[in-house]
Every structure is written in C-alpha cells, then in structure tokens.
Design an enzyme around this catalytic site. Structure first.
Site, PDB file in Angstrom:
ATOM      1  N   ARG A  28       0.767  -1.387   0.023  1.00 27.21           N
ATOM      2  CA  ARG A  28      -0.073   0.045   0.044  1.00 27.21           C
ATOM      3  C   ARG A  28       0.851   1.129   0.004  1.00 27.21           C
ATOM      4  NH1 ARG A  28      -3.454   3.187  -1.210  1.00 27.21           N
ATOM      5  NH2 ARG A  28      -5.358   3.874   0.165  1.00 27.21           N
ATOM      6  N   GLY A  29       0.793   2.027  -0.872  1.00 30.04           N
ATOM      7  CA  GLY A  29       1.810   3.088  -1.308  1.00 30.04           C
ATOM      8  C   GLY A  29       1.985   4.106  -0.217  1.00 30.04           C
ATOM      9  N   GLU A  30       0.635   4.485   0.052  1.00 27.29           N
ATOM     10  CA  GLU A  30       0.418   5.636   1.427  1.00 27.29           C
ATOM     11  C   GLU A  30       1.276   5.169   2.548  1.00 27.29           C
ATOM     12  OE1 GLU A  30      -3.548   6.551   1.611  1.00 27.29           O
ATOM     13  OE2 GLU A  30      -3.890   7.136  -0.474  1.00 27.29           O
ATOM     14  N   ASP A  31       1.150   3.784   2.932  1.00 25.14           N
ATOM     15  CA  ASP A  31       1.718   3.318   4.017  1.00 25.14           C
ATOM     16  C   ASP A  31       3.223   3.157   4.027  1.00 25.14           C
ATOM     17  OD1 ASP A  31      -0.861   3.191   4.997  1.00 25.14           O
ATOM     18  OD2 ASP A  31      -0.965   1.096   5.093  1.00 25.14           O
ATOM     19  N   THR A  32       3.822   2.620   2.831  1.00 25.71           N
ATOM     20  CA  THR A  32       5.288   2.111   3.024  1.00 25.71           C
ATOM     21  C   THR A  32       6.155   2.574   1.804  1.00 25.71           C
ATOM     22  OG1 THR A  32       4.615  -0.101   1.909  1.00 25.71           O
ATOM     23  CG2 THR A  32       4.399   0.094   4.568  1.00 25.71           C
ATOM     24  N   ARG A  33       5.551   3.239   0.906  1.00 21.45           N
ATOM     25  CA  ARG A  33       6.475   3.555  -0.500  1.00 21.45           C
ATOM     26  C   ARG A  33       7.613   4.015  -0.251  1.00 21.45           C
ATOM     27  NH1 ARG A  33       5.263   3.855  -5.700  1.00 21.45           N
ATOM     28  NH2 ARG A  33       3.069   3.733  -5.356  1.00 21.45           N
ATOM     29  N   GLY A  60      -6.423   4.236 -11.931  1.00 23.35           N
ATOM     30  CA  GLY A  60      -7.341   3.583 -12.307  1.00 23.35           C
ATOM     31  C   GLY A  60      -8.225   2.485 -11.515  1.00 23.35           C
ATOM     32  N   GLU A  94      -4.936  -7.211  -6.750  1.00 25.18           N
ATOM     33  CA  GLU A  94      -3.580  -7.933  -6.941  1.00 25.18           C
ATOM     34  C   GLU A  94      -3.428  -9.079  -6.104  1.00 25.18           C
ATOM     35  OE1 GLU A  94      -0.356  -4.679  -7.368  1.00 25.18           O
ATOM     36  OE2 GLU A  94      -0.023  -5.352  -5.511  1.00 25.18           O
TER      37      GLU A  94
END
Length: 819
Positions: A28-33, A60, A94
């Site tokens: 999850r990009g917002e958490d750990t990117r 998308g 995913e």
C-alpha cells in the site's frame, strides 16, 4: 523458516521456464512506499535480486495488463500487509491474482506483517475490519467483497514474517536471506516437453500430503524409461521451497557402484542439507549413518533418492522415518517393488504408460515441433507411436531421431527397428535386466522369446522342469517391473522390453543365428533348420511363419541340439520327423510333423508338454511310460493313432486332448482312474468304441466326447467327483446316462446334441445342486424327460430343466437350459 500453503498444481508449470523477475512487491503505497518498502527494495537490489516494484500512482479502478503480467512472471510475491492495505481495492485485486499464480504456477508467497498482527488480517479486525465495512457499503457486489475476505484470510494463514517489536533493519535482512535461499536454489531441468505429467504430480501430491506434520516415505515405481525421474524432478521443483532444506540425489544405482560411492552419497546429502562441505567428510558408511541420523533428525527436509536398486542404498541414506524431522518427505524412485516393500514405505505410486493421445502429442513435439504430425507423416507417426508403446523415453528418442528426415528415411528406420532395436532405448531398458541373477535372466529371455501372453501357471510348470526356480524368479521379474500378470493370469511385458530381451539373444551371435541360445525370427529359424547350421548352443526354438509353409528339415537338424529345452512349431509343416530328441526337452510342440514314432533314445523325463499334429504315429509305444513329469498331451489330426495306452506311469498328467484322430479305437481303462487329470477331451474321434467303463477321477473338471460317432455307452461314475463342472458329448450314439451321474456333485453344465439313441435322462440329474445349464438338442428318440416335483420347483429359484409340457417344440428340436 518453513513455508506453507503451496497447493497442488492444477496445471503444471515448468520451473525451467525463465522467470522475468525474482520478486514482485505488493504494498500500500501511502503506508510504506517511501520507508519500509523502499528500504526492502534497496536491500534486495543490492543482493542482485531482480525485483519488480510499481512506482506509478494507482488512479484506475482495474489493474493494468502490464502489472498482471509482472505478477505472473515473478517467482516470489512479497505481500507487505500494512494497516491500510485492505483499504485499497487495487491491492485486494492484486492479492487475488497472486493467490491464483500460487495455485497454477507454484509461485511462492511471502507475507510480511508490517505493524499489524496476523490475527487482525486473518479475522479482518481493527483497520482491516473498518476497510471492509466501507467496501461493503460502497459496493453492491457482495460476492467480490467475500472473495477479498477469503483471500486475505488464506494469505494470513501462511507462514510469513512479523515485525513486532524488532529492529526494522534486522527484519529486512531476515526477509532478504529467505529470498536468497529460494532464488539461489537450482531448479532441476525436467523435460523439454513435459507432456502428461500433470496427473502424476497431482496424484503423488495427494500421497505426500505436505500439510500433515508427519514423516512420509513415498515410492515411485515403474519400468525404465517410464518417466519416474522426470516426475520426481517436477515434484522437487514445485514443493522444495516448503522445507527447511532439500536434496535430490540422482543416479544412486550408478554412483553407489563406484568405489566409495555410498559414502560419497552420504556426504552429498549432508552438504546439500547443511551446507558446509568441510565438516562432512564422514570417513565410513557406518559413521555416515550416525551423522545423518544425528544432524537431520530435527530438520524438516525434502529428500529425493533417484534410481535406487539395492536395499543397502536406502539403509545408508534414509534408514528409517525417525532419521528426519517432522514434516519431512522422502521420495524414492525405483524399478524394484521388493525394495519398497522391504523398506516399508508408506505409499507406492505405480507409473503407467502414456495413453495414445498423449503419446502422439509427445512424439509429434519432438519430431515436428508441433502437437500433431504433418499430414504426409500421419500414418508413419502412428507406426512409430505404436512401436514406442506409450513409453516416454522411446517416444522422445524416436521423435528426435526421425526429426527432419524424409518419408523414405522414416520407412527405412521403422523397418530396421523391427529387427534391431534403438540402442539409446535399449541402454536404459537393459539396466533392469543387468541387475538380475543368471537364473532370472534365463526366465526373462524365455518369456521374451516364447511365452509372452501365455498362462503364468503353465509357464511356471515348464520353467520349473528347466530347473529355473520360476516361482521366485517370475515374482522377481514382476517386482522389477519387467513383466506383469493380467487379471486372467496371462504373462505380459512391454513390447520394447520384449525387443530388448530378443536383442540380447541376437547379440550372442549377430551373424550366425545357429550359435544363439534361442531362435524365434522366422527367417533365422528357416535358415538354421534347412541349412543344418544348428549348434549345441540352441536351447529353444519357436517356429512362427508369416503364413503356413513347408520347412525342409536337414537330415541331422536335431542331432546337434543336445541342450534343446523348448521346441514350439506354430504353423510350419515339417518335411520329416526328428530322428533324435534332446532329453533336456521340457516343451515339445512338433506341430504338423509326419513323425512315425518317437526316437528310441528319447526318455522325456523332463517333458511337461507334448503336442503333435498330422503325425503318422500309430502307437505311442513303451517310451511314453518314461514321461513321468508330463502334464499336457495333445494329438490333433493324427489319422493313424489307434490307441491311448496305459498312462498309470504318467502320474502328473493334467490335460489329455485328442482331436480328429479318426482311427482311434481304444482308450485304456487307466485313463478313467487317473488322479491328476483335470481335462479330458476327445473331439471327432469317429472310431472310438472302447472308452473306460468307469470313471474314478477326483480331479477331473471337464469331459468332452464330441463327434465320437461310434461311442455307444457312457461310463459309470464310481465315486463322488465334485470337481467335474463340464460335460459335452454331442453327436455320440450313447443310449443312456447312468444313474450314478448323481455322484457328479459339482456338475454345472451339460451339453447334449444330436445323441439320437439317447432314450431318457436319469431323474437325479435335476437334483444336482450346482447344475445351471442342461442343453438338449436334436433328438428323434427321446421319449422321457424327468419332471420336477412341485415342492422341488418351489424350492428352486433357477430351474435347471423344463419338462416337455413346459417347453416349446419346433420340428424335432428341444432345448432345455437354465435361465
């Protein structure tokens, strides 16, 4: 770390196929990117691990095709389950794709629980519960939300990495070490075209039951070239990652035969499992046993022992279940059933040949690089597939060998195979033969040359007379998958194994067939017998011509064959009878042979089976009394034979058959009191008048007196003959059946046709308890048939016969038979 959760594959994926990526990162990009995921990616990259990370912002609603493709082409999927992971529908979709690749492509999943407890993910609590409440409110598709929940629960049940209160740097190093362990494992090359192995993998996975926390030994059994090693490699590739360590010990048979081979195998096993070659020079096999037991007893390992052929190999490498830790699986491939039985494996999987469609596909892929043959080659392809008989090795070798050749070359090559088998195929198949002792080799070669499809009990009797100890030897051949016995008791062997056996014999003297131990090919047989090139080497001859024909025997054809044990003439007309016969003969089927008398020097003490057709024999003579071990005797179309003599000195005779011996007048009374005769048949013996007046034959099972048009009386039964099941005496002028027929307590079937002088049937014939068929036809004088009493009729649910009033009469034919 022991990983779990790889389900058995529904479609096989070859690990030799190239993966585009070692690792796919799902997060999850917002958490750990920009923190944990970035640090993990950097650590993986520094170790040279090819990792896919999606840097694009996800705007998308659906996953892009490029991302789906990246998931499919990644060997490992690392799923970073952070607090807001479930809030992203993109992440959940995913995740479902990753689970699908785990099932269909054996993709390895490594869950990472980052600042969340696995139970929160498994039961959708706290932030995961809140996320799904929003999804439930937002989407009308309850089914999709339920699938997301099930997917998360399934992933949370896998063994993975939990951060907890640990240092993040150490946590990342632990993940990287596990990835390195998986990536650095060398996957085994399975097969260029792994046709037909999916079902085998599925069945063996069921036997393995990887999820069970026990220790199991599984045997994979089959003939050479059937694909045991291929299947073992495929299974190794698909499940090895679920164990702490794994080892595939290949070619154990070959390696153990070298000096120090068993000790080398022990050292290889320890090195593959524990990884430090310097510390595992065991020094001796006995010490190696103790080291393996001590060092591996607490480890969950996968061990493949490939091509085992001796029990000592198992005893020194995997002596017992408790040598290994809970959850361990040991797979043994072998050609010998007895090894698996002796070692007490938990289950055995028998490999079978490919069916026609799969065989055609595999051959075509090797020959044409397509799944079906080129049209012009279709018929020749069928010939090649038929020759290979579903054996993957043969299909692969032949397909590769014929690839790119012209139709003319194909025809020539296939014609050659009928005489001279392919060397590459023979080399693999011969391994099992080479492991036999001399006695077992003789049995195998006799079956290959003479006895395929024959009744196993009959063959045992013949070979026992040859002093080959067949009860033990045939079982050994079955254990080694060289032969089999079908449901009807017939001996079978794969066509290529038969070819291999015959090629071994041919190689005894490639240029001079008379110097071989066995002859079966019609051209060789004709040449040797007609040109008188026989030698003392010959032990067996089978004459099976393309069509019935004359063979002109050399004047001394049999004189030189002092060691002849087996002679079978199926369809040749021999020009003369032998003036000498070997006293080593166990089976003498002269076929159509104008023999006038048996040679005076022939004692026949080893003879088990004696058959002859169209002979000039008038009397069997005193010599037959020497046939003390004879079990089967047959005379067909012997027009001059007048008498069956005293057979009391042939105590082991079981079957006596005569057919169309039209001059036969007398059968000696000793036949009627023979204790071992089970089958007695006289068909078309039109002059037979003197038959034993009484029968005392406790072993007799079948009696046929068909077309004996001079026989007027049926013998009395002087004792209970419970074994006799079948009687047939059609077209015989017998006037009556004796009341003593009631002694035939086991009688089941009676067939009487055209016995015009028969006046009545004895009433007690209907009282026979086991009678099921009483067939009476074409009577002109039958005046009385017994009727069943009413009370008997009530007791009998399957009546054996109908009275004349109950039967429909058409012309002068009456048929009485059971339902």
């Amino acid at each position: 770390m022991a990983l779990q959760g790889a389900s058995s594959s529904s479609s096989f994926f070859s690990f030799t196929d190239r993966w585009a990526y070692d690792v796919f990162l799902s997060f999850r990009g917002e958490d750990t990117r920009n923190n944990f995921t970035a640090h993990l990616y950097d650590a993986l990259d520094r170790k040279g691990i090819n990792t896919y990370i999606d840097y694009e912002l996800r705007r998308g609603k659906e996953i892009s095709q490029a991302l789906l493709k990246a998931i499919e082409e990644s060997r490992i999927a690392i799923i970073i389950l952070s607090q807001n992971y479930a809030s992203s529908t993109w992440c959940l979709d995913e995740l479902m794709k990753i689970l699908d690749c785990n099932k269909t492509r054996q993709q390895i999943i490594l869950p990472v629980f980052y600042n969340v407890d696995p139970s929160e993910v498994r039961h959708q609590r706290k932030s995961f519960g809140e996320a799904f409440a929003k999804h439930q409110h937002r989407f009308n598709d309850d089914m999709k939300v339920r699938r997301w929940k099930e997917t998360l629960e399934e992933v949370a049940n896998l063994s993975g990495f939990h951060l907890g209160n640990r240092n993040e740097s150490e946590f990342i190093n632990e993940i990287v070490e596990e990835v390195l362990r998986i990536v650095n494992r060398i996957y085994l090359s399975v097969a260029k075209y792994p046709v037909g192995i999916e079902s085998h993998i599925k069945d063996i996975n069921l036997l393995l039951s990887i999820g069970m926390n026990d220790i199991r030994m599984i045997g994979i059994l089959g003939v050479g070239g059937i694909g045991k090693t291929t299947i073992a490699k495929a299974i190794y590739n698909s499940i090895a990652y679920q164990f702490e360590a794994s080892c595939f010990l290949a070619n154990i048979r070959e390696t153990s035969n070298r000096e120090g081979g068993l000790m080398h195998l022990q050292e290889t096993l320890l090195y593959e499992i524990l990884g430090d070659s310097k510390n595992f020079k065991v020094g001796s096999v006995d010490r190696g046993i103790n080291v393996i037991k001590h060092r591996l007893c607490s480890k969950k390992i996968l061990l493949i022992l490939d091509d085992v052929d001796k029990l000592v190999q198992l005893e020194t490498l995997a002596g017992d279940h408790d040598w290994f830790g809970l959850g361990s699986r040991i797979i043994i491939t072998t050609r010998d059933q007895n090894l698996l039985t002796s070692h007490e494996v938990d289950s055995t999987y028998m490999m079978n040949e490919l069916d026609h469609d799969k065989a055609l596909q595999l051959f075509s892929l090797h020959a044409f690089k397509r799944e079906k043959p080129i049209d012009d080659y279709a018929e020749l392809t069928e010939d090649a597939v038929r020759y290979a008989g579903g054996l993957p090795l043969a299909l692969t070798v032949l397909g590769s060998d014929l690839k790119g050749r012209s139709i003319h070359q194909w025809k020539s090559a296939l014609d050659k195979l009928k005489r001279i088998p392919n060397k590459d195929i023979q080399m693999i198949l011969r391994t099992s033969y080479d492991g036999l002792d001399d006695n077992e080799k003789d049995i195998f070669l006799d079956i290959a040359c003479f006895f395929k499809t024959k009744d196993v009990d009959y063959v045992i009797k013949v070979l026992d007379s040859c002093r080959f100890f067949p009860d033990d030897g045939i079982q050994r051949l079955m254990d080694k998958c060289l032969i089999s016995v079908d449901e009807s008791g017939k001996l079978w062997m794969h066509d290529l194994l038969q070819d291999m056996g015959r090629e071994i014999v041919r190689q005894e003297s490639p240029k001079e067939p008379g110097k071989r131990s066995r002859l079966w090919f019609h051209e060789d047989v004709r040449y040797v017998l007609e040109e008188n090139t026989v030698t003392n080497k010959i032990e067996g001859i089978l004459i099976d011509l393309p069509e019935r024909d004359l063979i002109c025997l050399g004047s001394k054809a049999f004189m030189k064959m002092k060691r002849l044990r087996i002679f079978i003439n199926r369809n040749a007309c021999l020009s003369g009878g032998p003036n000498y016969l070997s006293n080593e003969l166990s089976l003498l089927d002269l076929g159509e042979c104008p023999l006038q008398s048996l040679p005076s020097n022939f004692h026949g003490k080893k003879l088990i089976d004696f058959q002859i057709r169209s002979s000039l024999i008038k009397e069997l003579g005193e010599g037959i009394k020497n046939f003390q071990n004879l079990k089967f005797m047959s005379f067909y179309d012997c027009k001059f034979l007048t008498k069956i003599p005293d057979i009391s000195r042939i105590p082991n005779l079981e079957e006596l058959y005569l057919r169309n011996c039209e001059s036969l007048i007398e059968v000696h009374d000793s036949v009627g009191s023979h204790d071992h005769l089970t089958s007695l048949s006289f068909f078309g013996c039109s002059s037979l008048k003197s038959f034993p007046r009484s029968l005392r034959m406790r072993s007799l099972e079948s009696l046929v007196l068909e077309d004996c048009s001079s026989l007027q009386s049926f013998p009395d039964i002087e004792c209970e003959m419970e074994c006799l099941r079948f009687i047939k005496f059609d077209q015989a002028p017998i006037k009556e059946l004796p009341s003593s027929i009631g002694y035939l307590t086991g009688l089941q079937d009676v067939y009487i046709k055209g016995c015009k002088n028969l006046m009545h049937l004895p009433t007690n014939i209907l009282e026979l308890q086991h009678l099921r068929n009483l067939c009476v036809e074409n009577f002109s004088e039958l005046v009385k048939l017994p009727k069943k009493e009413k009370e008997k009729e009530k007791r009998c649910s399957t009546p054996c016969v109908m009275s004349t009033e109950e039967c429909e009469i058409s012309s002068n034919e009456r048929i009485f038979e059971s339902l």
